[in-house]
Design a protein around this motif. Structure first.
Motif, PDB file in Angstrom:
ATOM      1  N   PRO A 207       0.826  -1.218   0.000  1.00  0.00           N
ATOM      2  CA  PRO A 207       0.000   0.000   0.000  1.00  0.00           C
ATOM      3  C   PRO A 207       0.855   1.261   0.000  1.00  0.00           C
ATOM      4  CG  PRO A 207       0.132  -0.925   2.203  1.00  0.00           C
ATOM      5  CD  PRO A 207       0.840  -1.906   1.297  1.00  0.00           C
ATOM      6  N   PRO A 212      -5.006   6.441  -0.355  1.00  0.00           N
ATOM      7  CA  PRO A 212      -5.604   5.209  -0.865  1.00  0.00           C
ATOM      8  C   PRO A 212      -5.163   4.935  -2.305  1.00  0.00           C
ATOM      9  CG  PRO A 212      -7.263   6.659   0.106  1.00  0.00           C
ATOM     10  CD  PRO A 212      -6.009   7.464  -0.054  1.00  0.00           C
ATOM     11  N   TYR A 247      -5.222  10.284  -4.983  1.00  0.00           N
ATOM     12  CA  TYR A 247      -5.114   8.835  -4.873  1.00  0.00           C
ATOM     13  C   TYR A 247      -3.892   8.347  -5.643  1.00  0.00           C
ATOM     14  CZ  TYR A 247      -9.999   9.389  -3.523  1.00  0.00           C
ATOM     15  OH  TYR A 247     -11.142   9.789  -2.899  1.00  0.00           O
ATOM     16  N   ASP A 292      -7.251  -0.343  -2.896  1.00  0.00           N
ATOM     17  CA  ASP A 292      -8.354  -0.170  -1.947  1.00  0.00           C
ATOM     18  C   ASP A 292      -9.700  -0.165  -2.649  1.00  0.00           C
ATOM     19  OD1 ASP A 292      -6.796   0.392   0.589  1.00  0.00           O
ATOM     20  OD2 ASP A 292      -5.980   1.930  -0.747  1.00  0.00           O
ATOM     21  N   ARG A 310     -13.685  -5.704  -1.311  1.00  0.00           N
ATOM     22  CA  ARG A 310     -13.429  -4.263  -1.318  1.00  0.00           C
ATOM     23  C   ARG A 310     -14.290  -3.564  -2.373  1.00  0.00           C
ATOM     24  NH1 ARG A 310      -8.311  -6.495  -0.502  1.00  0.00           N
ATOM     25  NH2 ARG A 310      -7.531  -6.055  -2.586  1.00  0.00           N
ATOM     26  N   LEU A 347     -15.170   4.585  -0.832  1.00  0.00           N
ATOM     27  CA  LEU A 347     -14.114   4.178   0.090  1.00  0.00           C
ATOM     28  C   LEU A 347     -14.556   4.390   1.537  1.00  0.00           C
ATOM     29  CD1 LEU A 347     -10.898   5.554  -1.652  1.00  0.00           C
ATOM     30  CD2 LEU A 347     -11.397   3.155  -1.130  1.00  0.00           C
TER      31      LEU A 347
END
Length: 402
Positions: A207, A212, A247, A292, A310, A347
């Protein structure tokens, strides 16, 4: 006589030139080189199952997800893979250890099958050249496909060419039954789940600790306008620009992007320049693990993503798609959507999450590791038993085969 000699010389020169081209590095990868494995001619296949893959390296993405399951079938029943391109055969042989044979001409396959007792033939695409193998009446022919999806192409009338179709879940059966006329989908379909998921490599999520990650994984433009679900031209550049900075954007391009339309290739090139990462050399499981939220099109990627739990957003296509339980619950992104705000909202709360979770088994069958592969091997065994019963009856009535 002189004229006949010249014709003969020209013919020999043509054959020589074609042979040199096939053996050279200049032959396009999308054109089968048809370099026959000469030592295999005149010798029977010892295996009971044959995979027929007449296409080339450009289409290998269709076959690779099946490698694990095909090795399981090989261990249980014996499997030989037949190709028309020796380069593709070499890659598959190196990556799987399976018996891979290149045969240039239909007559060569006919000769070998006449000497063999191959009972089951498997196919992962609808390539027209499949009919060179489908002609043989002594085998049961099974279509596997290369990724279930809600695309219109998933309900092709071509399924009628095969004796059976091995499908992932009830969604695929329902889709076929509702769309294909004069076809008993329930009788001709076997639900096995998705053995491809059992071969997923172990990956470590990577990550971005500061923001995100959004994965954008559109499909290609397709060779048929009626099933062109790709969003690169309608959404791609605007989507990526809207998400950039806020992002981390990871782009996973389809391997066939731009092969039909230059404008689609151009959009692909722009998106590659704008994103934070382009995933072409890592498994899709790594792309999934790092993300994500997924933005994709009507495609098989949506179903592969389902088990992650997700958030998922699907671009609104410009062409119709078959009735779809998933598309009924997944939010769709219009070309003029406020992309960053929609992503932020999903999200934060993922309102479609419970509805997606309820559809996992409907689309994929039992996702427990190993279950789908076991069902696939058992289904192949059942098909072999069916073939033995039916072929014995046909032989008693005078059939000669192959």
């Amino acid at each position: 006589m002189a004229s006949e000699a010249r014709v003969g010389l020209v013919h020999r020169l043509r054959i020589w030139a074609i042979g040199r081209l096939r053996r050279s590095r200049f032959l396009p990868s999308g054109m089968p080189d048809k370099l026959t494995d000469e030592p295999r001619l005149g010798r029977p296949f010892a295996q009971q199952v044959m995979l027929y893959f007449p296409t080339t390296l450009d289409s290998l993405y269709q076959l690779r997800p099946w490698f694990h399951a095909l090795n399981a079938v090989d261990a249980a029943h014996g499997l030989v893979c037949v190709f028309k391109d020796s380069r593709t055969a070499r890659v598959v042989r190196d990556e799987t250890g399976l018996d891979c044979v290149t045969l240039a001409r239909y007559g060569q396959l006919d000769e070998i099958l006449s000497l063999s007792d191959v009972k089951l033939a498997l196919y992962v695409n609808h390539d027209p050249i499949n009919f060179e193998s489908l002609r043989f009446t002594s085998m049961v022919h099974v279509y596997l496909g290369h990724g279930d999806s809600d695309k219109g192409v998933s309900v092709s009338n071509q399924v009628k060419a095969y004796d059976l179709c091995f499908l992932a879940g009830q969604a695929a059966l329902d889709r076929t039954a509702s769309a294909v006329m004069l076809y008993d989908a329930a009788a001709r379909s076997v639900l096995i789940g998705q053995p491809q998921l059992d071969a997923a490599p172990s990956v470590v999520p990577q990550p971005d600790p500061s923001r995100p990650t959004v994965l954008y994984a559109p499909t290609w433009e397709a060779s048929q306008p009626s099933v062109s679900y790709g969003s690169l031209e309608t959404h791609g550049v605007a989507l990526v620009r809207a998400l950039s900075g806020r992002y981390r954007v990871v782009y996973r391009p389809h391997p066939l992007n731009g092969v039909i339309r230059a404008s689609y290739a151009a959009a692909d090139a722009v998106v590659r320049e704008l994103v934070d990462r382009v995933d072409t050399d890592v498994p899709i499981e790594q792309s999934f693990a790092d993300a994500d939220l997924l933005v994709t099109d009507v495609s098989a990627v949506t179903l592969s993503w389902l088990p992650t739990g997700r958030p998922l957003l699907v671009t609104t296509p410009t062409v119709p798609y078959p009735p779809s339980a998933l598309m009924d619950v997944v939010p769709q992104l219009a070309p003029d959507a406020a992309f960053a705000e929609v992503v932020s909202a999903h999200l934060a709360s993922d309102p479609a999450g419970p509805a997606r979770a309820a559809l996992v088994e409907h689309y994929l069958g039992d996702p427990t590791p190993g279950v789908a592969t076991a069902r696939f091997v058992a289904a192949c065994g059942d098909a072999i038993d069916l073939r033995d019963r039916e072929w014995a009856a046909r032989r008693a009535a005078g059939a000669t085969g192959p």
